[in-house]
Design a protein around this motif. Structure first.
Motif, mmCIF file in Angstrom:
data_model
loop_
_atom_site.group_PDB
_atom_site.id
_atom_site.type_symbol
_atom_site.label_atom_id
_atom_site.label_comp_id
_atom_site.label_asym_id
_atom_site.label_seq_id
_atom_site.Cartn_x
_atom_site.Cartn_y
_atom_site.Cartn_z
ATOM 1 N N ARG A 6 1.792 34.355 36.452
ATOM 2 C CA ARG A 6 2.377 35.704 36.452
ATOM 3 C C ARG A 6 3.201 35.909 37.719
ATOM 4 O O ARG A 6 3.196 36.966 38.322
ATOM 5 C CB ARG A 6 1.265 36.758 36.349
ATOM 6 N N GLY A 7 3.897 34.845 38.107
ATOM 7 C CA GLY A 7 4.655 34.867 39.351
ATOM 8 C C GLY A 7 5.726 35.938 39.407
ATOM 9 O O GLY A 7 6.036 36.450 40.480
ATOM 10 N N ALA A 8 6.300 36.294 38.256
ATOM 11 C CA ALA A 8 7.348 37.312 38.251
ATOM 12 C C ALA A 8 6.814 38.672 38.686
ATOM 13 O O ALA A 8 7.569 39.520 39.165
ATOM 14 C CB ALA A 8 7.957 37.421 36.856
ATOM 15 N N VAL A 9 5.504 38.867 38.534
ATOM 16 C CA VAL A 9 4.887 40.145 38.904
ATOM 17 C C VAL A 9 4.418 40.130 40.353
ATOM 18 O O VAL A 9 4.528 41.116 41.073
ATOM 19 C CB VAL A 9 3.700 40.464 37.971
ATOM 20 N N TYR A 10 3.893 38.961 40.773
ATOM 21 C CA TYR A 10 3.232 38.904 42.079
ATOM 22 C C TYR A 10 3.957 38.000 43.080
ATOM 23 O O TYR A 10 3.343 37.484 44.005
ATOM 24 C CB TYR A 10 1.794 38.408 41.902
ATOM 25 N N SER A 11 5.247 37.798 42.909
ATOM 26 C CA SER A 11 5.968 36.859 43.770
ATOM 27 C C SER A 11 6.432 37.454 45.092
ATOM 28 O O SER A 11 6.921 36.725 45.938
ATOM 29 C CB SER A 11 7.187 36.288 43.030
ATOM 30 N N ASN A 12 6.328 38.751 45.272
ATOM 31 C CA ASN A 12 6.837 39.339 46.503
ATOM 32 C C ASN A 12 5.951 39.014 47.695
ATOM 33 O O ASN A 12 4.779 38.670 47.545
ATOM 34 C CB ASN A 12 6.962 40.856 46.365
ATOM 35 N N ARG A 13 6.521 39.119 48.885
ATOM 36 C CA ARG A 13 5.804 38.861 50.123
ATOM 37 C C ARG A 13 5.395 40.175 50.769
ATOM 38 O O ARG A 13 6.065 41.191 50.586
ATOM 39 C CB ARG A 13 6.702 38.099 51.118
ATOM 40 N N GLU A 72 17.283 38.713 44.314
ATOM 41 C CA GLU A 72 18.300 37.704 44.031
ATOM 42 C C GLU A 72 18.472 36.732 45.194
ATOM 43 O O GLU A 72 18.596 35.523 44.984
ATOM 44 C CB GLU A 72 19.635 38.379 43.719
ATOM 45 N N ARG A 73 18.481 37.253 46.424
ATOM 46 C CA ARG A 73 18.649 36.365 47.577
ATOM 47 C C ARG A 73 17.474 35.392 47.698
ATOM 48 O O ARG A 73 17.657 34.215 48.002
ATOM 49 C CB ARG A 73 18.774 37.188 48.856
ATOM 50 N N PHE A 74 16.275 35.895 47.453
ATOM 51 C CA PHE A 74 15.103 35.025 47.502
ATOM 52 C C PHE A 74 15.192 33.939 46.435
ATOM 53 O O PHE A 74 14.929 32.766 46.694
ATOM 54 C CB PHE A 74 13.827 35.847 47.304
ATOM 55 N N ARG A 75 15.567 34.324 45.222
ATOM 56 C CA ARG A 75 15.649 33.352 44.127
ATOM 57 C C ARG A 75 16.699 32.286 44.416
ATOM 58 O O ARG A 75 16.465 31.091 44.159
ATOM 59 C CB ARG A 75 15.944 34.071 42.810
ATOM 60 N N GLN A 76 17.858 32.685 44.950
ATOM 61 C CA GLN A 76 18.899 31.713 45.270
ATOM 62 C C GLN A 76 18.463 30.790 46.412
ATOM 63 O O GLN A 76 18.714 29.581 46.375
ATOM 64 C CB GLN A 76 20.184 32.447 45.656
ATOM 65 N N SER A 77 17.798 31.353 47.412
ATOM 66 C CA SER A 77 17.323 30.540 48.539
ATOM 67 C C SER A 77 16.282 29.535 48.072
ATOM 68 O O SER A 77 16.307 28.361 48.464
ATOM 69 C CB SER A 77 16.732 31.444 49.625
ATOM 70 N N ARG A 78 15.383 29.986 47.230
ATOM 71 C CA ARG A 78 14.343 29.092 46.721
ATOM 72 C C ARG A 78 14.959 27.997 45.849
ATOM 73 O O ARG A 78 14.513 26.845 45.879
ATOM 74 C CB ARG A 78 13.306 29.888 45.925
ATOM 75 N N LYS A 79 15.991 28.346 45.084
ATOM 76 C CA LYS A 79 16.650 27.362 44.231
ATOM 77 C C LYS A 79 17.312 26.282 45.083
ATOM 78 O O LYS A 79 17.207 25.077 44.778
ATOM 79 C CB LYS A 79 17.688 28.053 43.345
ATOM 80 N N LEU A 80 18.005 26.673 46.156
ATOM 81 C CA LEU A 80 18.635 25.702 47.045
ATOM 82 C C LEU A 80 17.599 24.831 47.738
ATOM 83 O O LEU A 80 17.789 23.613 47.891
ATOM 84 C CB LEU A 80 19.484 26.434 48.094
#
Length: 230
Positions: free
Chosen positions: A64-71, A94-102
């Protein structure tokens, strides 16, 4: 601190907090995993929910990462020293997702990390030579090797000296990151208004710590970047 919203499920039962301070005095300063594991047997958690099993962590944080992924947004880490742009404290979006993707594209797969095998082998051999010369300083050798490898992968910086200032700076940054990320270490994380107090007031040493941490943050970002530019 957050309050229970109407219509949401209640928090699990936990220890009664103090007025204003809540459960700040309950946070361990040492042996945190062992103490949290022991507290977890009694189902604590009012503002913090402690996951004491791999299954619970997987069910909530992975499935359920989409719900609890925040820091958590920690004042002592994010606002005062300026670590809010670190991936560790970057808020979910969005910035977190792009950073994690890179990040994942560079070193997140078995195929991607093969490009760094030569550097890993070289640093491993250097580490072993240091251990043979000075076996009493294993912890120092580990920190040096980890810092050297990270700098080499991230910025192409090759450490020649065991007392390299860039490695020392990286180590200091990681130590500071560990300090500000320890739950309960700084009351300002739970009482953010404390950041507005003047530095001369007793009990505000955290403001001086924050200035030092901020200087290290800036140097740890700019100095390796300047090396790449030159």
């Amino acid at each position: 601190l957050h309050k229970k919203s109407r219509g949401l499920l209640p928090f699990p039962p936990g220890p009664t907090g103090w007025p204003l301070l809540g459960n700040i005095p309950d946070f361990p300063k040492q042996w945190a995993p062992l103490i949290y594991a022991d507290i977890g047997k009694n189902a604590p958690g009012h503002h913090f929910i402690i996951l004491n099993s791999a299954k619970a962590a997987s069910d909530l944080l992975d499935k359920r990462g989409a719900v609890y992924s925040n820091r958590p947004y920690l004042t002592m880490a994010c606002d005062l020293p300026g670590m809010n742009d670190y991936l560790l404290y970057l808020q979910y979006g969005e910035r977190f997702r792009q950073s994690r993707k890179l990040f994942h594209r560079t070193i997140g797969t078995g195929n991607s990390i093969t490009a760094f095998y030569p550097a890993e082998v070289e640093e491993s051999l250097h580490f072993l030579r240091n251990v043979l010369k000075h076996p009493e300083d294993v912890a120092i050798h580990v920190r040096r090797s980890v810092g050297a490898l990270i700098l080499r992968i991230s910025h192409g910086y090759i450490v020649e000296d065991d007392n390299d200032p860039m490695v020392s700076l990286a180590q200091q940054a990681m130590e500071n990151l560990s300090l500000v990320g320890t739950p309960g270490a700084y009351p300002v994380d739970h009482l953010p208004f404390l950041r507005l107090l003047p530095e001369w007031l007793p009990g505000t040493a955290f403001l001086r710590d924050a200035k030092h941490f901020h200087r290290v943050v800036i140097e740890s970002i700019t100095k390796p970047h300047q090396f790449v530019l030159h």
